[in-house]
Design a protein around this motif. Structure first.
Motif, PDB file in Angstrom:
ATOM      1  N   ALA A  51      46.504  44.047  33.807  1.00 43.13           N
ATOM      2  CA  ALA A  51      47.068  43.752  35.130  1.00 43.13           C
ATOM      3  C   ALA A  51      46.089  44.112  36.231  1.00 43.13           C
ATOM      4  O   ALA A  51      45.956  43.386  37.233  1.00 43.13           O
ATOM      5  CB  ALA A  51      48.361  44.525  35.313  1.00 43.13           C
ATOM      6  N   LYS A  52      45.396  45.218  36.041  1.00 40.78           N
ATOM      7  CA  LYS A  52      44.490  45.684  37.101  1.00 40.78           C
ATOM      8  C   LYS A  52      43.333  44.702  37.300  1.00 40.78           C
ATOM      9  O   LYS A  52      42.885  44.473  38.427  1.00 40.78           O
ATOM     10  CB  LYS A  52      43.967  47.084  36.777  1.00 40.78           C
ATOM     11  CG  LYS A  52      45.081  48.116  36.864  1.00 40.78           C
ATOM     12  CD  LYS A  52      44.554  49.510  36.835  1.00 40.78           C
ATOM     13  CE  LYS A  52      45.689  50.519  36.834  1.00 40.78           C
ATOM     14  NZ  LYS A  52      46.641  50.355  37.923  1.00 40.78           N
ATOM     15  N   ASN A  53      42.841  44.143  36.201  1.00 37.92           N
ATOM     16  CA  ASN A  53      41.795  43.117  36.338  1.00 37.92           C
ATOM     17  C   ASN A  53      42.305  41.950  37.166  1.00 37.92           C
ATOM     18  O   ASN A  53      41.596  41.415  38.016  1.00 37.92           O
ATOM     19  CB  ASN A  53      41.385  42.596  34.957  1.00 37.92           C
ATOM     20  CG  ASN A  53      40.413  43.527  34.277  1.00 37.92           C
ATOM     21  OD1 ASN A  53      39.879  44.422  34.907  1.00 37.92           O
ATOM     22  ND2 ASN A  53      40.187  43.318  33.001  1.00 37.92           N
ATOM     23  N   GLY A  54      43.542  41.564  36.895  1.00 36.28           N
ATOM     24  CA  GLY A  54      44.137  40.477  37.669  1.00 36.28           C
ATOM     25  C   GLY A  54      44.234  40.829  39.136  1.00 36.28           C
ATOM     26  O   GLY A  54      43.913  40.025  40.014  1.00 36.28           O
ATOM     27  N   GLY A  55      44.649  42.071  39.407  1.00 34.76           N
ATOM     28  CA  GLY A  55      44.811  42.520  40.797  1.00 34.76           C
ATOM     29  C   GLY A  55      43.503  42.478  41.574  1.00 34.76           C
ATOM     30  O   GLY A  55      43.430  41.897  42.666  1.00 34.76           O
ATOM     31  N   SER A  70      38.172  38.949  29.912  1.00 34.72           N
ATOM     32  CA  SER A  70      37.810  39.279  31.298  1.00 34.72           C
ATOM     33  C   SER A  70      36.631  38.414  31.743  1.00 34.72           C
ATOM     34  O   SER A  70      36.403  38.243  32.939  1.00 34.72           O
ATOM     35  CB  SER A  70      37.469  40.757  31.436  1.00 34.72           C
ATOM     36  OG  SER A  70      36.356  41.059  30.650  1.00 34.72           O
ATOM     37  N   VAL A  71      35.910  37.851  30.777  1.00 35.73           N
ATOM     38  CA  VAL A  71      34.762  36.993  31.132  1.00 35.73           C
ATOM     39  C   VAL A  71      35.226  35.737  31.882  1.00 35.73           C
ATOM     40  O   VAL A  71      34.746  35.467  32.992  1.00 35.73           O
ATOM     41  CB  VAL A  71      33.922  36.658  29.892  1.00 35.73           C
ATOM     42  CG1 VAL A  71      32.818  35.663  30.224  1.00 35.73           C
ATOM     43  CG2 VAL A  71      33.328  37.916  29.310  1.00 35.73           C
ATOM     44  N   PRO A  72      36.189  34.940  31.311  1.00 37.75           N
ATOM     45  CA  PRO A  72      36.648  33.796  32.106  1.00 37.75           C
ATOM     46  C   PRO A  72      37.319  34.195  33.416  1.00 37.75           C
ATOM     47  O   PRO A  72      37.258  33.462  34.412  1.00 37.75           O
ATOM     48  CB  PRO A  72      37.654  33.083  31.190  1.00 37.75           C
ATOM     49  CG  PRO A  72      37.944  34.005  30.090  1.00 37.75           C
ATOM     50  CD  PRO A  72      36.775  34.923  29.965  1.00 37.75           C
ATOM     51  N   GLN A  73      37.932  35.375  33.419  1.00 33.64           N
ATOM     52  CA  GLN A  73      38.566  35.847  34.656  1.00 33.64           C
ATOM     53  C   GLN A  73      37.506  36.095  35.731  1.00 33.64           C
ATOM     54  O   GLN A  73      37.618  35.608  36.862  1.00 33.64           O
ATOM     55  CB  GLN A  73      39.289  37.166  34.341  1.00 33.64           C
ATOM     56  CG  GLN A  73      40.533  37.391  35.145  1.00 33.64           C
ATOM     57  CD  GLN A  73      41.328  38.572  34.579  1.00 33.64           C
ATOM     58  OE1 GLN A  73      40.849  39.338  33.750  1.00 33.64           O
ATOM     59  NE2 GLN A  73      42.551  38.709  35.042  1.00 33.64           N
TER      60      GLN A  73
END
Lengths: 321, 654
Positions: free
Chosen positions: B448-452, B516-519
């Motif tokens: 979630a934090k990566n998304g944030g 997390s790479v595509p993110q």
């Protein structure tokens, strides 16, 4: 608000979506009122949105959110509202106009408000200060470390395990070789609950009499779990066992994304082996009564029960490759 | 005429030769020191301990052929000859830990942090100077080129005074080490002896280059000499960067030692000692951090001068300076979380318990504070850009959408700073029914934090694109298509980000980390592709009006000051976290800290010391600014820019 339930599995996105929907509705109402020449003053719009967010967090979300988190959310939302109302010069002028009117006392009403503010604000601050100095009989706040760092190595039944590299000897494929991907593919599915992928297939159903290898070991782990662990951790592994509410905090909920799903299997092996009493100093206060299971189970049994926990919850142990 | 030309050419030749000779002389010490580096250095300072010497002497009679002991590298697992002494086993005595009636660790902490603040500043500012000087050189508009040149000169002038302070603070730091932690420093210097000498020589080279760069500014302002001058800034920055890398190798060794055996004995391969598991992630993280910090400090300086300006010209100049510094700082702030992510990933890969101590255990709450500071940085940047739209005719057309950006930023930040370990009273814990909250618990983990944070960064990029368009409307034929494409691109990137953040809960950790790479790719695509597309659309654009430099709300300048303070505080915090993660080790798992201060401070105490460091730095840097302002020469910028033709505009160029 118990009549409108948060749907399990969707709760985090549901909360954000509900807040987003509310803000959109507010924006729509304000836009309509503006069109009708009855727009809400920016000051009251800002204050209103902030109060709405606080009420939402306090009364909508269940179980209740601890005060520390609501304080964080309240501060951040206040900052956001300030950014909105002062984002442009026009908006800022509009926002501060009622405040300046009161400060300047442009009418009798405003003068009255100013007098009230001058009396109420110091009193409120004084009251706050007084309250904070009053002796309290509440238990103090605990900043508990839920997942203290494990040691580099741990000794169980006389054997030293290097936690960084050791592997679960029962996480194996049909050929008896360690295979994370093979076993990951055989755990239960997470959807609206947890379900076995194919109940009739011994490769997926550990309770099938023909289950062999990994699935058989999962069954053995399950037997150990239900003989020893489920009284506290619950038959659904959600920390709500028969005895759970005798403890505070209640036992760990393995179905939560923040527990075993975040950890390497070796961490869980170490925690189970050493129990609450084996927690390092970092774990203070040691609010765990879990027995050191190395005194009751063999090394193999501990590995099997750990594997069962991952199988049953549908989570994968953390790996680094 | 001919004599004049040949005279000029002769002078130029002499100047070039002189500069070349200077470069060779400056770099000579490094080449001279190289054999020591290649040879891996000599045995540790002071030789082996007395008991080992005694044993060797006893064996001496028969030991015609010296017996070479082979050790195994704790990290690389290679074998090598033991050529160093073991790490000292210290005790809590005055011999190992001489002290005043005060906590030695705090003294060292303050000395270290102050040196780091100034070190970062003087490493970052020359990089800005280099960028600005080249921008001036490449500018076709002579007036603009002159302003860039003057700005670069203003920057380096501030840096020069700070440079002296850096050296002084470095001396204080070494004395603090020598007097309070002699055993530890002795061990560290015995391992890093050749590196330390090279470091010192590099410092000499850095000083020489910096002084010639600064004092030669006016002499080398035209033609080829100007290019040589600008090239010298490249040399200056290369030396500065290498200096930092060498210093990083020491802290990398302390956190994740390599090149020594289990007893801490040096095995003769200096490259292993330097190139530890965390060295490169630290290098990348620090260089980006220094740049962001340097930009913040210069922006705060400009804000202070803006707020105290006496006339419109001054306000215009410092408004412009603040904008440039902020833009440079933020350009490096945007990739900083990704570098931090890489560093943490390597920490976890190196030692699981170190990663858990940082992110999930003892220091986890400090990471929540760090997340809050990162949020403040991005939110403040957005706020500044929205304010800056106010000084552009046409900027107001974007301001009505601010509330939607605010919503995304606030939600992103709330998710980003939700703690995994929630602070609560036992009564709240009971009411919650367990340590994990079924809703908030999901925000407390990495997925979630990566998304944030990605949502926050993408919104910041969108704000930059707004700002670039502030007073301009694209006039290319495909403008409509371009706009639709750009909006769709951002929407898809946001949806991808949210989807990956949710999907991360249903997959193994290693796959999640990979996802997390595509993110990140989505975010970086917004940055590079979105900005490039926007600039291409603005190649042919219609001006709605001039940029009114200086006509910006004072709130924006307070935002810049807040930006700088948040940078400084966060840097202090992260330094403390990085150092604390070793817990009771001087050198992780090799040399134990047996001083009475080998415990982790409470969060409150740590925060107080960090705040003291921030305050101390800002007081001293104000003195530096004051010195820089003495006899300052400025090239005033007109309060209102004329509508330019092809001349580069600072507002749209960054």
């Amino acid at each position: 608000m118990t009549w409108l339930k948060l749907v399990e599995g969707y709760m985090p996105m549901q909360m954000i979506s509900e807040l987003a929907g509310s803000i959109l509705v507010f924006a729509l109402i304000n836009w309509t009122l503006n069109r009708a020449g009855m727009g809400i003053p920016k000051f009251w719009a800002g204050v209103g949105v902030w109060i709405y967010i606080q009420l939402y967090l306090k009364y909508r979300i269940y179980p209740p959110i601890p005060f520390s988190v609501r304080a964080i959310y309240g501060t951040v939302s206040a900052c956001g509202i300030f950014m909105w109302v002062s984002g442009s010069e026009d908006a800022w002028q509009e926002f501060k106009r009622p405040v300046m009117n009161v400060m300047d006392g442009i009418s009798g009403f405003h003068k009255g408000m100013r007098t009230v503010a001058l009396i109420v604000i110091p009193l409120a601050l004084g009251g706050f200060a007084y309250n904070s100095f009053l002796p309290s009989f509440e238990e103090p706040i605990e900043l508990r470390t839920v997942h203290p760092a494990p040691p580099a190595t741990t000794k169980v039944h006389g054997k030293t395990f290097v936690l960084q590299v050791v592997e679960n000897p029962y996480r194996v494929n049909n050929e008896g070789k360690y295979d994370q991907a093979y076993t990951d593919a055989r755990i239960v599915e997470q959807a609206m609950g947890r379900l076995m992928k194919d109940v009739n297939d011994p490769n997926y159903n550990p309770w099938d009499p023909n289950a062999e290898g990994y699935t058989k070991y999962v069954r053995e782990g399950g037997e150990i779990f239900f003989q020893n662990c489920h009284f506290c951790h619950g038959d659904n592994l959600n920390g709500r066992g028969l005895w759970a509410y005798a403890f505070n905090p209640i036992p760990a909920n393995f179905t939560d994304a923040g527990t075993i799903a975040q950890l390497q299997e070796t961490f869980v092996f170490w925690r189970v082996s050493k129990g609450g009493i084996g927690l390092p100093g970092e774990g203070f206060p040691w609010a765990s009564v879990m027995p050191p299971w190395e005194q009751h189970l063999t090394v193999d049994e501990i590995w099997k029960v750990v594997m069962f926990e991952y199988w049953h919850t549908g989570y994968y142990p953390r790996t680094w490759d | 005429m001919g004599r004049l030309t040949s005279g000029r050419a002769g002078k130029k030749f002499l100047a070039v030769t002189g500069l070349f000779a200077m470069g060779v002389m400056l770099l000579l010490p490094i080449f001279v020191a190289l054999p020591a580096l290649a040879g891996g250095g000599a045995p540790a300072a002071g030789g082996p301990p007395p008991d080992v010497v005694a044993a060797q002497e006893a064996e001496g009679a028969e030991g015609e052929e010296a017996k070479v002991e082979i050790g195994r590298d704790v990290y690389y697992k290679t074998e090598g000859p033991v050529v160093g002494a073991p790490a000292p086993k210290t005790q809590d005595t005055a011999e190992f830990y001489p002290r005043y009636n005060f906590e030695s660790r705090v003294l060292l902490w303050v000395a270290n942090q102050q040196h780091l603040y100034y070190g970062s500043f003087v490493l970052a500012v020359p990089i800005f100077c280099m960028c600005i000087e080249f921008a001036g050189l490449l500018s076709k508009d002579r007036a603009m080129a002159k302003k860039y040149d003057q700005l670069a000169y203003d920057f380096i002038k501030i840096s020069l005074t700070a440079y002296s302070l850096t050296a002084i603070l470095g001396g204080i730091l070494i004395f603090t080490f020598l007097t309070l932690y002699p055993a530890f420093f002795g061990y560290l210097s015995s391992i890093f002896r050749p590196v330390m000498h090279i470091y010192a020589l590099m410092f000499v080279a850095e000083s020489g280059t910096l002084y010639i760069y600064y004092y030669g500014w006016d002499k080398m302002k035209e033609g080829l000499l100007k290019w040589l001058h600008a090239s010298m800034s490249v040399v200056l920055n290369v030396i500065g960067t290498v200096l930092m890398f060498l210093a990083n190798s020491w802290i990398g060794f302390m956190m994740s030692p390599a090149g020594v055996d289990e007893q801490g004995r040096y095995l003769g391969n200096i490259w292993h000692v330097i190139h530890t598991a965390l060295w490169n992630p630290l290098n990348v993280h620090r260089i980006l951090g220094n740049m962001a910090f340097g930009g913040g400090v210069v922006a705060a300086y400009a804000a202070y001068r803006f707020l105290s300006a006496k006339n419109d010209e001054e306000r215009a100049h410092y408004d412009w300076m603040g904008y440039i510094a902020m833009a440079l700082g933020v350009a490096f702030l945007i990739p900083l979380p990704f570098a931090g992510y890489w560093l943490m990933r390597e920490v976890y890969a190196y030692r699981q318990q170190m990663g858990i101590t940082l992110m999930g255990g003892l220091l986890a709450w400090l990471f929540i504070i760090q997340a809050t500071m990162i949020g403040i940085l991005f939110l403040t940047t957005n706020y500044y850009l929205w304010q800056a739209l106010g000084r552009m005719t046409g900027g107001e057309r974007f301001q009505r959408y601010i509330k939607y950006f605010v919503f995304i930023l606030v939600v992103g930040l709330l998710v980003f700073i939700t703690p995994h370990t929630i602070v609560m009273t036992p009564a709240e814990l009971k009411a919650m029914g367990g340590q994990q909250h079924p809703v908030l618990g999901n925000y407390g983990v990495m997925s979630a934090k990566n998304g944030g944070i990605n949502a926050i960064i993408m919104t910041t990029i969108a704000s930059f694109i707004w700002y670039q368009r502030g007073n301009r409307v694209p006039a290319v034929k495909w403008a409509k298509f371009g706009n639709i494409f750009l909006i769709t691109f951002f929407v898809v990137a946001h949806l991808n980000n949210i989807w990956v953040a949710c999907y991360g809960y249903f997959i193994p950790a290693n796959v999640r980390i990979g996802l997390s790479v595509p993110q990140v790719a989505g975010t970086l695509s917004c940055l590079f592709f979105g900005s490039a597309l926007n600039l291409a659309m603005l190649k042919q654009s219609r001006e709605l009006g001039p940029i009114r430099w200086g006509q910006i709300a004072p709130r924006s300048q307070y935002a810049l000051i807040m930006l700088a303070t948040a940078f400084t505080w966060m840097m202090g915090l992260m330094g403390y976290i990085r150092s604390s993660v070793r817990l009771f080790w001087h050198v992780n798992e090799i040399m134990r800290d047996n001083s009475p201060w080998a415990y982790t401070h409470t969060i409150g105490f740590g925060a107080n010391v960090i705040s003291f460091n921030v305050l101390f730095f800002w007081i001293t840097i104000m003195f530096v600014f004051w010195l820089g302002a003495l006899g300052a020469k400025k090239a005033p910028v007109p309060a209102t820019q004329p509508v330019p033709g092809a001349a580069p505009q600072p507002a749209t160029g960054h």
